[in-house]
Design an enzyme around this catalytic site. Structure first.
Site, PDB file in Angstrom:
ATOM      1  N   HIS A   1     -10.642   1.130   1.964  1.00  0.00           N
ATOM      2  CA  HIS A   1     -10.489   2.222   2.578  1.00  0.00           C
ATOM      3  C   HIS A   1     -11.374   2.560   4.168  1.00  0.00           C
ATOM      4  O   HIS A   1     -12.468   2.690   3.649  1.00  0.00           O
ATOM      5  CB  HIS A   1      -9.943   3.528   2.473  1.00  0.00           C
ATOM      6  CG  HIS A   1      -9.722   4.396   3.445  1.00  0.00           C
ATOM      7  ND1 HIS A   1      -8.772   5.690   3.783  1.00  0.00           N
ATOM      8  CD2 HIS A   1     -10.522   5.183   4.428  1.00  0.00           C
ATOM      9  CE1 HIS A   1      -8.591   6.311   4.214  1.00  0.00           C
ATOM     10  NE2 HIS A   1      -9.791   6.188   5.521  1.00  0.00           N
TER      11      HIS A   1
ATOM     12  N   ASP B   1       1.556   3.013   3.545  1.00  0.00           N
ATOM     13  CA  ASP B   1       0.637   3.899   2.789  1.00  0.00           C
ATOM     14  C   ASP B   1       1.389   4.898   3.265  1.00  0.00           C
ATOM     15  O   ASP B   1       1.211   6.369   3.543  1.00  0.00           O
ATOM     16  CB  ASP B   1      -0.764   3.766   4.463  1.00  0.00           C
ATOM     17  CG  ASP B   1      -1.497   4.984   4.069  1.00  0.00           C
ATOM     18  OD1 ASP B   1      -1.458   5.239   3.038  1.00  0.00           O
ATOM     19  OD2 ASP B   1      -1.890   5.234   4.961  1.00  0.00           O
TER      20      ASP B   1
ATOM     21  N   HIS C   1       0.834  -1.182  -0.302  1.00  0.00           N
ATOM     22  CA  HIS C   1      -0.360   0.363  -0.127  1.00  0.00           C
ATOM     23  C   HIS C   1       0.648   1.397   0.182  1.00  0.00           C
ATOM     24  O   HIS C   1       1.642   1.424   1.196  1.00  0.00           O
ATOM     25  CB  HIS C   1      -0.656   0.021   1.029  1.00  0.00           C
ATOM     26  CG  HIS C   1      -1.555   1.088   1.043  1.00  0.00           C
ATOM     27  ND1 HIS C   1      -3.087   0.672   1.713  1.00  0.00           N
ATOM     28  CD2 HIS C   1      -1.756   2.763   1.228  1.00  0.00           C
ATOM     29  CE1 HIS C   1      -3.957   2.530   1.346  1.00  0.00           C
ATOM     30  NE2 HIS C   1      -2.758   3.178   0.857  1.00  0.00           N
TER      31      HIS C   1
ATOM     32  N   LYS D   1      -9.259  -0.092  -5.858  1.00  0.00           N
ATOM     33  CA  LYS D   1      -9.336   0.575  -4.495  1.00  0.00           C
ATOM     34  C   LYS D   1     -10.846   1.229  -4.173  1.00  0.00           C
ATOM     35  O   LYS D   1     -11.362   2.494  -4.577  1.00  0.00           O
ATOM     36  CB  LYS D   1      -8.381   1.459  -4.767  1.00  0.00           C
ATOM     37  CG  LYS D   1      -8.148   2.269  -2.917  1.00  0.00           C
ATOM     38  CD  LYS D   1      -8.028   1.529  -2.015  1.00  0.00           C
ATOM     39  CE  LYS D   1      -7.839   2.130  -0.915  1.00  0.00           C
ATOM     40  NZ  LYS D   1      -6.509   3.155   0.090  1.00  0.00           N
TER      41      LYS D   1
ATOM     42  N   HIS E   1      -5.058  -0.361   5.871  1.00  0.00           N
ATOM     43  CA  HIS E   1      -3.993   0.447   7.714  1.00  0.00           C
ATOM     44  C   HIS E   1      -4.823   0.656   7.692  1.00  0.00           C
ATOM     45  O   HIS E   1      -5.223   0.992   8.738  1.00  0.00           O
ATOM     46  CB  HIS E   1      -4.171   2.143   6.213  1.00  0.00           C
ATOM     47  CG  HIS E   1      -4.996   2.880   5.960  1.00  0.00           C
ATOM     48  ND1 HIS E   1      -5.894   2.143   6.137  1.00  0.00           N
ATOM     49  CD2 HIS E   1      -4.640   3.044   4.857  1.00  0.00           C
ATOM     50  CE1 HIS E   1      -6.733   3.125   5.450  1.00  0.00           C
ATOM     51  NE2 HIS E   1      -5.811   3.473   3.874  1.00  0.00           N
TER      52      HIS E   1
ATOM     53  N   HIS F   1       1.519   5.255  -1.658  1.00  0.00           N
ATOM     54  CA  HIS F   1       1.085   6.384  -2.463  1.00  0.00           C
ATOM     55  C   HIS F   1       2.139   7.134  -3.588  1.00  0.00           C
ATOM     56  O   HIS F   1       3.459   7.364  -2.467  1.00  0.00           O
ATOM     57  CB  HIS F   1       0.716   7.726  -1.960  1.00  0.00           C
ATOM     58  CG  HIS F   1      -0.973   7.056  -0.937  1.00  0.00           C
ATOM     59  ND1 HIS F   1      -1.798   7.545  -1.676  1.00  0.00           N
ATOM     60  CD2 HIS F   1      -0.787   6.397   0.213  1.00  0.00           C
ATOM     61  CE1 HIS F   1      -2.913   6.805  -0.688  1.00  0.00           C
ATOM     62  NE2 HIS F   1      -1.862   6.566   0.030  1.00  0.00           N
TER      63      HIS F   1
ATOM     64  N   ALA G   1      -4.135  14.763   5.168  1.00  0.00           N
ATOM     65  CA  ALA G   1      -3.437  14.007   5.655  1.00  0.00           C
ATOM     66  C   ALA G   1      -2.966  12.686   5.070  1.00  0.00           C
ATOM     67  O   ALA G   1      -2.675  12.699   4.020  1.00  0.00           O
ATOM     68  CB  ALA G   1      -4.774  12.893   5.916  1.00  0.00           C
TER      69      ALA G   1
HETATM   70  C1  NCD Z   1      -3.183   8.789   1.648  1.00  0.00           C
HETATM   71  C2  NCD Z   1      -2.952  10.081   1.392  1.00  0.00           C
HETATM   72  O1  NCD Z   1      -2.566  11.270   1.558  1.00  0.00           O
HETATM   73  O2  NCD Z   1      -2.629   9.633  -0.239  1.00  0.00           O
HETATM   74  N1  NCD Z   1      -3.491  10.025   3.215  1.00  0.00           N
HETATM   75  C3  NCD Z   1      -2.893   9.584   4.419  1.00  0.00           C
HETATM   76  O3  NCD Z   1      -3.410   9.868   5.351  1.00  0.00           O
HETATM   77  N2  NCD Z   1      -3.303   7.682   4.455  1.00  0.00           N
HETATM   78  C4  NCD Z   1      -4.313   8.481   1.713  1.00  0.00           C
HETATM   79  C5  NCD Z   1      -4.812   7.446   2.656  1.00  0.00           C
HETATM   80  O4  NCD Z   1      -4.292   6.336   2.080  1.00  0.00           O
HETATM   81  O5  NCD Z   1      -5.561   7.058   2.988  1.00  0.00           O
HETATM   82 ZN    ZN Z   2      -3.342   5.125   2.040  1.00  0.00          ZN
END
Ligand code: NCD
Ligand code: ZN
Length: 345
Positions: free
Chosen positions: A136, A247, A13, A99, A174, A15, A263
């Site tokens: 999520h 994450d 997982h 997702k 997560h 980004h 976030a």
């Molecule tokens: C993630 C993001 O910034 O893309 N942020 C996070 O707080 N984990 C999105 C997500 O996985 O919720």
């Molecule tokens: Zn994420």
């Protein structure tokens, strides 16, 4: 000197963002992970096979020439996603899952699903073709307390979903609560969960330690210590239903240090080292390899990696920031000590 060697891990997982930002952060992941499941929450989101393959090409183009990292792509489920689009995934080795963001649940989730009824035929197709759904797991109802969103999601959304789609393979991403751990353990092996390193190492006090800490704000938000303990027990239990997903979610410094910050925590620069620290807390370093390198691959029915990585118990200091396109990104543990370090095999 204490050392551990394990089969190279994967990040299930992640980004990576896009463009110059992606090019700035991708090597933090490829330095130790062989593969990663790349989240599709770009703006606009990755919703089609063609977009996912283009995005994958951009990631591969940003890799160093000798790097064999394999980005595994996902499609972002929207109210308008068609079953025909999703059916194409089954023959594609580079797109491995879909997702599901409840609309409004997190960063760039405004195009997410507003009502699961709207994607019923897509879910049927996924069940038929055995395409995993990555969730999520938080409700977005305004009157639900933010610390209860995962628990209520499991009761109100996940449980009925699994009843309707008993053969759908699902990853609850997560996870952050004792309730999620218990629920996953009680289900069959079609349901698994990823656990981040920040939820293993920190409880919600870290959002407020001595003042507000925007870099410790992520979604799902950090929880109480008893939940962290439950996650640690699950991750170190050797149960293959729990595996590694960082994450890692980089945001520019200015968009975190502001009146309404984004976030996400950027953990990639020391992700594996921090997982080692968490496992060491539970005297369970011997369980790290299964969690980091085996169970995710097994769940996704991909071959396990064969190369190895080695970590040494050695203290170093995390830089205070990294370049992020034209901006800066503040990593987890910025300017502070990390107790394990990856060494070249
Ligand atoms: C993630 C993001 O910034 O893309 N942020 C996070 O707080 N984990 C999105 C997500 O996985 O919720
Ligand atoms: Zn994420």
């Amino acid at each position: 000197m204490q050392r551990i060697t394990l089969i190279q891990p994967d990040d299930w997982h992640l980004h990576l963002r896009d463009g110059a930002n992606m090019a700035s952060v991708v090597s933090a992941t490829t330095r130790c992970f062989a593969r990663a499941i790349v989240m599709p929450n770009l703006k606009p989101p990755i919703t089609t096979v063609a977009e996912a393959l283009d995005y994958r090409k951009r990631i591969c183009a940003a890799l160093a020439p000798e790097c064999h990292f394999n980005p595994l792509m996902t499609l972002y489920l929207t109210d308008n996603t068609s079953a025909t689009e999703i059916a194409q995934i089954k023959d594609n080795e580079y797109i491995v899952a879909v997702k599901y963001y409840p609309a409004g649940a997190t960063t760039h989730s405004e195009n997410g699903v507003t009502d699961l009824q709207k994607v019923w035929s897509v879910l049927e197709t996924m069940q038929t073709y055995d395409i995993p759904l990555l969730i999520h797991g938080e409700v977005t109802t305004a009157n639900v307390d933010i610390f209860d969103r995962e628990k209520i999601f499991i009761e109100q959304v996940l449980a009925p979903l699994l009843e309707n789609f008993p053969d759908l393979r699902v990853v609850l991403e997560h996870i952050t609560t004792q309730e999620a751990v218990d629920y996953i353990i009680g289900k069959n092996n079609k349901l698994a969960a990823t656990i981040t390193v920040h939820h293993l190492l920190m409880n919600r006090n870290e959002i407020f330690r001595g003042g507000i800490r925007p870099h410790h704000y992520c979604l799902p938000v950090l929880k109480r210590e008893k939940h962290r303990q439950a996650l640690l027990r699950a991750a170190t239990s050797g149960n293959p239903k729990f595996f590694l997903g960082t994450d890692s979610a980089p945001h520019a410094q200015f968009s975190k240090e502001t009146a309404c910050g984004c976030a996400g925590m950027y953990s990639a620069p020391a992700a594996l080292e921090l997982y080692a620290e968490a496992f060491e807390q539970n005297q369970a370093l011997d369980k790290l390899e299964g969690f980091a390198s085996f169970y995710g691959a097994d769940f996704y029915r991909l071959p396990r990696n064969t190369k190895k990585v080695t970590l040494e118990k050695r203290t170093w200091k995390m830089p205070t920031y990294f370049e992020f396109g034209k901006q800066k990104v503040i990593p987890l543990r910025a300017g502070a000590k990390i107790y394990w370090q990856q060494v070249q095999n």
